[in-house]
Design a protein around this motif. Structure first.
Motif, mmCIF file in Angstrom:
data_model
loop_
_atom_site.group_PDB
_atom_site.id
_atom_site.type_symbol
_atom_site.label_atom_id
_atom_site.label_comp_id
_atom_site.label_asym_id
_atom_site.label_seq_id
_atom_site.Cartn_x
_atom_site.Cartn_y
_atom_site.Cartn_z
ATOM 1 N N ALA A 1 6.018 101.718 81.983
ATOM 2 C CA ALA A 1 6.975 100.620 81.986
ATOM 3 C C ALA A 1 8.281 101.102 82.623
ATOM 4 O O ALA A 1 8.507 102.305 82.786
ATOM 5 N N SER A 2 9.160 100.175 82.928
ATOM 6 C CA SER A 2 10.460 100.526 83.498
ATOM 7 C C SER A 2 11.344 101.172 82.429
ATOM 8 O O SER A 2 11.093 101.035 81.224
ATOM 9 N N LEU A 3 12.384 101.838 82.876
ATOM 10 C CA LEU A 3 13.346 102.457 81.955
ATOM 11 C C LEU A 3 13.973 101.394 81.053
ATOM 12 O O LEU A 3 14.179 101.619 79.861
ATOM 13 N N GLU A 4 14.255 100.220 81.603
ATOM 14 C CA GLU A 4 14.856 99.130 80.816
ATOM 15 C C GLU A 4 13.904 98.661 79.712
ATOM 16 O O GLU A 4 14.319 98.423 78.580
ATOM 17 N N GLN A 5 12.610 98.532 80.050
ATOM 18 C CA GLN A 5 11.616 98.125 79.047
ATOM 19 C C GLN A 5 11.467 99.193 77.971
ATOM 20 O O GLN A 5 11.362 98.877 76.785
ATOM 21 N N ASP A 6 11.467 100.464 78.375
ATOM 22 C CA ASP A 6 11.361 101.581 77.437
ATOM 23 C C ASP A 6 12.556 101.565 76.477
ATOM 24 O O ASP A 6 12.386 101.667 75.263
ATOM 25 N N THR A 7 13.734 101.409 77.029
ATOM 26 C CA THR A 7 14.963 101.399 76.215
ATOM 27 C C THR A 7 14.948 100.225 75.242
ATOM 28 O O THR A 7 15.289 100.378 74.064
ATOM 29 N N ALA A 8 14.565 99.046 75.718
ATOM 30 C CA ALA A 8 14.524 97.858 74.859
ATOM 31 C C ALA A 8 13.521 98.038 73.719
ATOM 32 O O ALA A 8 13.794 97.658 72.574
ATOM 33 N N ALA A 9 12.360 98.620 74.010
ATOM 34 C CA ALA A 9 11.334 98.827 72.975
ATOM 35 C C ALA A 9 11.826 99.787 71.903
ATOM 36 O O ALA A 9 11.431 99.677 70.741
ATOM 37 N N LYS A 10 12.704 100.702 72.278
ATOM 38 C CA LYS A 10 13.205 101.704 71.326
ATOM 39 C C LYS A 10 14.388 101.215 70.499
ATOM 40 O O LYS A 10 14.976 101.979 69.743
ATOM 41 N N THR A 11 14.733 99.913 70.602
ATOM 42 C CA THR A 11 15.750 99.341 69.705
ATOM 43 C C THR A 11 15.119 98.921 68.385
ATOM 44 O O THR A 11 15.823 98.658 67.419
ATOM 45 N N PHE A 12 13.779 98.811 68.369
ATOM 46 C CA PHE A 12 13.011 98.523 67.162
ATOM 47 C C PHE A 12 13.475 97.230 66.480
ATOM 48 O O PHE A 12 13.715 97.199 65.281
ATOM 49 N N GLN A 13 13.593 96.168 67.268
ATOM 50 C CA GLN A 13 14.006 94.866 66.748
ATOM 51 C C GLN A 13 12.786 93.993 66.481
ATOM 52 O O GLN A 13 12.085 93.622 67.412
ATOM 53 N N PRO A 14 12.544 93.628 65.227
ATOM 54 C CA PRO A 14 11.401 92.765 64.932
ATOM 55 C C PRO A 14 11.731 91.298 65.202
ATOM 56 O O PRO A 14 12.891 90.893 65.151
ATOM 57 N N ASP A 15 10.719 90.521 65.496
ATOM 58 C CA ASP A 15 10.830 89.073 65.598
ATOM 59 C C ASP A 15 10.630 88.552 64.175
ATOM 60 O O ASP A 15 9.702 88.982 63.492
ATOM 61 N N SER A 16 11.455 87.635 63.723
ATOM 62 C CA SER A 16 11.365 87.182 62.325
ATOM 63 C C SER A 16 10.054 86.456 62.012
ATOM 64 O O SER A 16 9.620 86.426 60.869
ATOM 65 N N ALA A 17 9.407 85.878 63.032
ATOM 66 C CA ALA A 17 8.171 85.129 62.796
ATOM 67 C C ALA A 17 6.911 85.941 63.098
ATOM 68 O O ALA A 17 5.814 85.516 62.777
ATOM 69 N N LYS A 18 7.056 87.103 63.737
ATOM 70 C CA LYS A 18 5.893 87.907 64.125
ATOM 71 C C LYS A 18 6.032 89.327 63.605
ATOM 72 O O LYS A 18 7.010 89.675 62.967
ATOM 73 N N SER A 19 5.060 90.160 63.915
ATOM 74 C CA SER A 19 5.082 91.579 63.566
ATOM 75 C C SER A 19 4.965 92.383 64.851
ATOM 76 O O SER A 19 4.453 91.884 65.849
ATOM 77 N N LYS A 20 5.415 93.626 64.808
ATOM 78 C CA LYS A 20 5.240 94.538 65.934
ATOM 79 C C LYS A 20 4.451 95.747 65.461
ATOM 80 O O LYS A 20 4.668 96.248 64.357
ATOM 81 N N ILE A 21 3.561 96.200 66.338
ATOM 82 C CA ILE A 21 2.795 97.415 66.069
ATOM 83 C C ILE A 21 3.065 98.386 67.204
ATOM 84 O O ILE A 21 2.826 98.069 68.372
ATOM 85 N N TYR A 22 3.611 99.547 66.859
ATOM 86 C CA TYR A 22 3.820 100.634 67.804
ATOM 87 C C TYR A 22 2.689 101.634 67.594
ATOM 88 O O TYR A 22 2.413 102.029 66.457
ATOM 89 N N VAL A 23 2.040 102.047 68.670
ATOM 90 C CA VAL A 23 1.052 103.119 68.624
ATOM 91 C C VAL A 23 1.575 104.205 69.545
ATOM 92 O O VAL A 23 1.827 103.945 70.728
ATOM 93 N N TYR A 24 1.790 105.387 68.993
ATOM 94 C CA TYR A 24 2.365 106.464 69.797
ATOM 95 C C TYR A 24 1.524 107.731 69.721
ATOM 96 O O TYR A 24 0.828 107.981 68.748
ATOM 97 N N ARG A 25 1.629 108.492 70.788
ATOM 98 C CA ARG A 25 0.906 109.768 70.934
ATOM 99 C C ARG A 25 1.920 110.792 71.422
ATOM 100 O O ARG A 25 2.161 110.924 72.607
ATOM 101 N N ASN A 26 2.554 111.479 70.506
ATOM 102 C CA ASN A 26 3.661 112.381 70.847
ATOM 103 C C ASN A 26 3.246 113.847 70.955
ATOM 104 O O ASN A 26 4.071 114.738 70.809
ATOM 105 N N GLU A 27 1.985 114.087 71.265
ATOM 106 C CA GLU A 27 1.490 115.457 71.417
ATOM 107 C C GLU A 27 1.153 115.738 72.879
ATOM 108 O O GLU A 27 0.888 114.818 73.649
ATOM 109 N N ASN A 28 1.126 117.012 73.232
ATOM 110 C CA ASN A 28 0.646 117.424 74.548
ATOM 111 C C ASN A 28 -0.831 117.803 74.512
ATOM 112 O O ASN A 28 -1.475 117.868 75.544
ATOM 113 N N PHE A 29 -1.362 118.035 73.320
ATOM 114 C CA PHE A 29 -2.770 118.393 73.170
ATOM 115 C C PHE A 29 -3.624 117.262 73.733
ATOM 116 O O PHE A 29 -3.396 116.093 73.449
ATOM 117 N N GLY A 30 -4.601 117.585 74.547
ATOM 118 C CA GLY A 30 -5.455 116.569 75.159
ATOM 119 C C GLY A 30 -4.761 115.800 76.259
ATOM 120 O O GLY A 30 -5.093 114.653 76.533
#
Length: 144
Positions: A25-54
């Motif tokens: 994604a673009s830097l702007e999209q990455d930055t916006a996603a990292k504000t962690f703002q939920p929508d009051s009517a929906k849910s958000k699911i973050y799936v992350y892989r913060n390892e170098n293994f594999g």
């Protein structure tokens, strides 16, 4: 001669293996996603892989049987969902599964752990708390 061929193959695999390439994604999209703002009517699911293994392995992630993206080392994805039950699947040598009962206005963080497999990488999904999840996501870059 046989040892030479094995050594040559191993060296070539290391050089060509590198890291898995996924659309970013673009830097702007990455930055916006990292504000962690939920929508009051929906849910958000973050799936992350913060390892170098594999690092050379892409790992497809599905939510409710829909492919939402392939993770690579140090990447994350975020998906907005309706409240209710959602099945997250990490497709690797095994199919790691995690069911979440999502509530409106809530954010869920899932760590996609990379594990050694018999023939390829395996994975395991862990629902983690907000502090651990946000710290893990901040170590990663958003995929498209």
């Amino acid at each position: 001669m046989r040892k030479y061929i094995v050594a040559l193959f191993a060296t070539t695999a290391l050089l060509l293996g590198g890291c898995a390439s996924v659309p970013m994604a673009s830097l702007e999209q990455d930055t916006a996603a990292k504000t962690f703002q939920p929508d009051s009517a929906k849910s958000k699911i973050y799936v992350y892989r913060n390892e170098n293994f594999g690092a050379a392995i892409k790992m497809p992630v599905l939510i409710n049987d829909k492919l939402v993206g392939d993770t690579a080392a140090k990447t994350f994805l975020v998906e907005e969902v309706e409240p209710g039950k959602h099945m997250i699947v990490s497709k690797t040598e095994n199919d790691a599964m995690l069911e979440i009962q999502a509530e409106a206005g809530q954010i869920y963080y899932v760590w996609q752990e990379v594990k050694m497999g018999a023939f390829s990488a395996r994975s395991k999904l862990h629902l983690v708390d907000e502090a651990k999840g946000q710290a893990g996501v901040k170590q990663c870059k958003l995929i498209k």
